[in-house]
Design a protein around this motif. Sequence first.
Motif, mmCIF file in Angstrom:
data_model
loop_
_atom_site.group_PDB
_atom_site.id
_atom_site.type_symbol
_atom_site.label_atom_id
_atom_site.label_comp_id
_atom_site.label_asym_id
_atom_site.label_seq_id
_atom_site.Cartn_x
_atom_site.Cartn_y
_atom_site.Cartn_z
ATOM 1 N N ASN A 105 0.831 -1.210 0.000
ATOM 2 C CA ASN A 105 0.000 0.000 0.000
ATOM 3 C C ASN A 105 0.861 1.254 0.000
ATOM 4 O OD1 ASN A 105 -2.393 -1.531 0.150
ATOM 5 N ND2 ASN A 105 -2.196 -1.671 2.371
ATOM 6 N N ASN A 106 0.233 2.377 -0.329
ATOM 7 C CA ASN A 106 0.881 3.702 -0.314
ATOM 8 C C ASN A 106 2.061 3.783 -1.285
ATOM 9 O OD1 ASN A 106 -0.894 4.550 1.766
ATOM 10 N ND2 ASN A 106 0.404 3.495 3.245
ATOM 11 N N LEU A 107 1.928 3.094 -2.381
ATOM 12 C CA LEU A 107 2.996 3.013 -3.372
ATOM 13 C C LEU A 107 2.394 3.193 -4.760
ATOM 14 C CD1 LEU A 107 5.988 2.181 -4.036
ATOM 15 C CD2 LEU A 107 5.174 -0.168 -4.101
ATOM 16 N N GLU A 108 2.980 4.100 -5.528
ATOM 17 C CA GLU A 108 2.563 4.280 -6.916
ATOM 18 C C GLU A 108 3.554 3.569 -7.818
ATOM 19 O OE1 GLU A 108 1.568 8.372 -8.048
ATOM 20 O OE2 GLU A 108 1.597 8.836 -5.901
ATOM 21 N N THR A 109 3.111 3.227 -9.020
ATOM 22 C CA THR A 109 4.005 2.606 -9.996
ATOM 23 C C THR A 109 3.955 3.394 -11.298
ATOM 24 O OG1 THR A 109 2.301 1.116 -10.866
ATOM 25 C CG2 THR A 109 3.650 0.291 -9.034
ATOM 26 N N MET A 110 5.030 3.266 -12.066
ATOM 27 C CA MET A 110 5.089 3.872 -13.393
ATOM 28 C C MET A 110 6.045 3.031 -14.235
ATOM 29 S SD MET A 110 6.579 7.581 -14.652
ATOM 30 C CE MET A 110 5.509 8.563 -13.633
ATOM 31 N N VAL A 111 5.568 2.580 -15.378
ATOM 32 C CA VAL A 111 6.416 1.839 -16.304
ATOM 33 C C VAL A 111 7.483 2.786 -16.853
ATOM 34 C CG1 VAL A 111 6.454 0.570 -18.490
ATOM 35 C CG2 VAL A 111 4.582 0.213 -16.873
ATOM 36 N N LYS A 112 8.710 2.339 -16.854
ATOM 37 C CA LYS A 112 9.873 3.093 -17.327
ATOM 38 C C LYS A 112 10.137 4.365 -16.521
ATOM 39 C CE LYS A 112 9.736 1.324 -22.093
ATOM 40 N NZ LYS A 112 10.545 0.172 -21.825
ATOM 41 N N ALA A 113 9.730 4.358 -15.264
ATOM 42 C CA ALA A 113 9.993 5.506 -14.393
ATOM 43 C C ALA A 113 11.489 5.724 -14.216
ATOM 44 C CB ALA A 113 9.325 5.308 -13.027
ATOM 45 N N ASP A 114 12.275 4.650 -14.353
ATOM 46 C CA ASP A 114 13.727 4.782 -14.166
ATOM 47 C C ASP A 114 14.370 5.676 -15.227
ATOM 48 O OD1 ASP A 114 13.314 2.888 -16.169
ATOM 49 O OD2 ASP A 114 14.599 1.369 -15.266
ATOM 50 N N GLY A 115 13.678 5.930 -16.325
ATOM 51 C CA GLY A 115 14.175 6.833 -17.349
ATOM 52 C C GLY A 115 13.457 8.174 -17.374
ATOM 53 N N LYS A 116 12.412 8.319 -16.530
ATOM 54 C CA LYS A 116 11.578 9.519 -16.566
ATOM 55 C C LYS A 116 11.625 10.363 -15.293
ATOM 56 C CE LYS A 116 8.065 7.028 -19.260
ATOM 57 N NZ LYS A 116 6.749 6.391 -19.149
#
Length: 184
Positions: A102-113
């Motif tokens: 919980n309390n966690l967002e995700t984003m695909v390719k966040a490591d480059g953004k």
Amino acid sequence: MSLCGIDEAGRGPIAGDLVMAGCILTGSVDGLNDSKKLTEKKREELFEIIIQNSTYHVVKFSAKEIDENGISKCLSLGLKEILDSLDAKNYLFDGNSTFGVNNLETMVKADGKVEEVSAASIIAKVTHDRDILELAKQYPQWEFESHKGYGTKKHIELIKKYGYSPIHRRSYKIKELREPSLFG
């Protein structure tokens, strides 16, 4: 507003640790990007700058822990530990799953953004690679320094020749390694 970026290195290899890092930047770091898009030299340079300009936490899971718990459970435990260890307003994990945290967002390719996730990516990758290079000294016949634990053709040939080392993930079933004697 503080953001804790989170990423991992070593999910795919068939040997070595899974390394997860959470990072809150406290200063400016130029040149951040997805660790996979940077040269080893650039990652090493940025690593030193990042640790001087951040609050961070690293979590490691051994091959044995991965075999006993499964990779998803290790990722879930690592995420929980990072959230418990770093105080941020928001937490962002690279990818598309929170692994039940919980309390966690995700984003695909966040490591480059996202800079904080890029920084976490670099911390995790450099830590993973440094660790596997140390393990290569203990287990020279598997040549970990050349493949970093990934299931390359050469690595699989070495496993066929020598069997598994103590740092191999035995739960990762590889088609080319189906002979029962290797899983002893």
